[in-house]
Each structure stands twice: as C-alpha cells, then as structure tokens.
Motif scaffolding. Sequence first.
Motif, mmCIF file in Angstrom:
data_model
loop_
_atom_site.group_PDB
_atom_site.id
_atom_site.type_symbol
_atom_site.label_atom_id
_atom_site.label_comp_id
_atom_site.label_asym_id
_atom_site.label_seq_id
_atom_site.Cartn_x
_atom_site.Cartn_y
_atom_site.Cartn_z
ATOM 1 N N ASP A 116 0.752 -1.235 0.000
ATOM 2 C CA ASP A 116 0.000 0.000 0.000
ATOM 3 C C ASP A 116 0.790 1.297 0.000
ATOM 4 O O ASP A 116 0.244 2.318 0.338
ATOM 5 N N SER A 128 2.072 4.069 -2.435
ATOM 6 C CA SER A 128 1.713 4.374 -3.820
ATOM 7 C C SER A 128 2.890 4.210 -4.770
ATOM 8 O O SER A 128 2.718 3.786 -5.916
ATOM 9 N N SER A 139 -0.632 -3.832 -3.719
ATOM 10 C CA SER A 139 -1.524 -2.993 -2.925
ATOM 11 C C SER A 139 -2.180 -3.816 -1.827
ATOM 12 O O SER A 139 -2.198 -5.039 -1.860
ATOM 13 N N LYS A 158 -7.652 -3.590 0.856
ATOM 14 C CA LYS A 158 -8.690 -2.563 0.809
ATOM 15 C C LYS A 158 -8.637 -1.772 -0.489
ATOM 16 O O LYS A 158 -9.660 -1.288 -0.962
ATOM 17 N N ASN A 159 -7.464 -1.616 -1.065
ATOM 18 C CA ASN A 159 -7.293 -0.786 -2.262
ATOM 19 C C ASN A 159 -7.009 -1.603 -3.512
ATOM 20 O O ASN A 159 -6.690 -1.037 -4.544
ATOM 21 N N GLU A 215 -9.327 -1.021 -7.014
ATOM 22 C CA GLU A 215 -9.127 0.250 -7.693
ATOM 23 C C GLU A 215 -7.726 0.338 -8.292
ATOM 24 O O GLU A 215 -7.550 0.853 -9.396
ATOM 25 N N SER A 216 -6.735 -0.158 -7.578
ATOM 26 C CA SER A 216 -5.366 -0.135 -8.096
ATOM 27 C C SER A 216 -5.232 -1.016 -9.333
ATOM 28 O O SER A 216 -4.576 -0.640 -10.309
ATOM 29 N N ASN A 266 -4.974 3.807 -6.553
ATOM 30 C CA ASN A 266 -4.654 3.631 -5.140
ATOM 31 C C ASN A 266 -5.067 4.866 -4.339
ATOM 32 O O ASN A 266 -5.644 4.757 -3.258
ATOM 33 N N ALA A 297 -8.864 5.092 -3.963
ATOM 34 C CA ALA A 297 -9.355 4.171 -2.940
ATOM 35 C C ALA A 297 -9.090 4.710 -1.534
ATOM 36 O O ALA A 297 -9.944 4.611 -0.644
ATOM 37 N N LYS A 298 -7.915 5.289 -1.328
ATOM 38 C CA LYS A 298 -7.599 5.864 -0.014
ATOM 39 C C LYS A 298 -8.504 7.051 0.304
ATOM 40 O O LYS A 298 -8.980 7.191 1.432
#
Length: 151
Positions: free
Chosen positions: A25, A27, A70, A73-74, A77-78, A118, A121-122
Amino acid sequence: MKLQQLFLTAILTSGVALSATAHADNSTRVAAASALGSVLGTTVGKNIGGQQGALIGSALGGAGGAAAASSSKNRTESAIGGGLGAAAGYSVGKSVNGSTGGLIGSALGAAGGAALGNNIAKDRAAEKAAEKRYNKRHNHKRYYDSRYNRR
C-alpha cells in the motif's frame, strides 16, 4: 534489439529486488510493481500473440502488478487503474515510437493508473470514515416509542 534486452533485464532485476520490500500500500511501490508487470506482460503477450497480445498482456500485467503490491482494501481500484493505464499507454506509445515506445508507454501508463487508483481508494475510505464519524455524533434517525405509534 540488444538495447531492448538490456532494458528488460534491468527492469526484471529491479523487480526482484523490489518484490522483497513491496509489503503493501505505498503508492510508489504500487506504481513500480504495476509498471514492471505491464512491461513483462507486454513482452510475453507480444511473443505469444503479436500486437493484440501485447496490448492484452500489458493490461493484464499492469493490473496484476498493481494488485500484488496494494493492500486488500485498495486492490480493486489499483488493479483497474493499472490495467487501463497500461493498455492506454501501450497504444499511445506504440503509435508514437514503435515497439520500444509501446513498452515505455505501457510502463508509464500502468504506473500512473495504479497510483491514481490507489489514491482514489484511499480518499474514498477516508471520506467514508469521516461520514461515519459524523453520523455517529449526529444521529439523524428518529426512534419512535412503539406505545405512542399504536393509534
């Protein structure tokens, strides 16, 4: 051709060194892993299926690299950002500078797309947490007592 092989060898070597430290996670790590995956996917896809295979391979490699680096949780989207960025970068780079441009374009597109996905999503998670905090303090639901509602 020798320059391309040297370029790919350097990328794969740095990918092995990066994979040992790519916990989750960050970036930059997500972008780097997605770029390496897209270059690898592009070269493998080009050897298997020509130009269409390279386009599909860049998308799959970019999405796979972003998903691997990643957090859970992300991850979605990543991966979507990495895949779309790699495919778009490959097609733009291919039209500008041929097959080498396609490799560079897919790497840059995958890195940018994965980092953007990423961050999206955050931001979405932070917004959801802030909304949850607000709703906890200001409970807008009305609780009716059942004995007054029986009329």
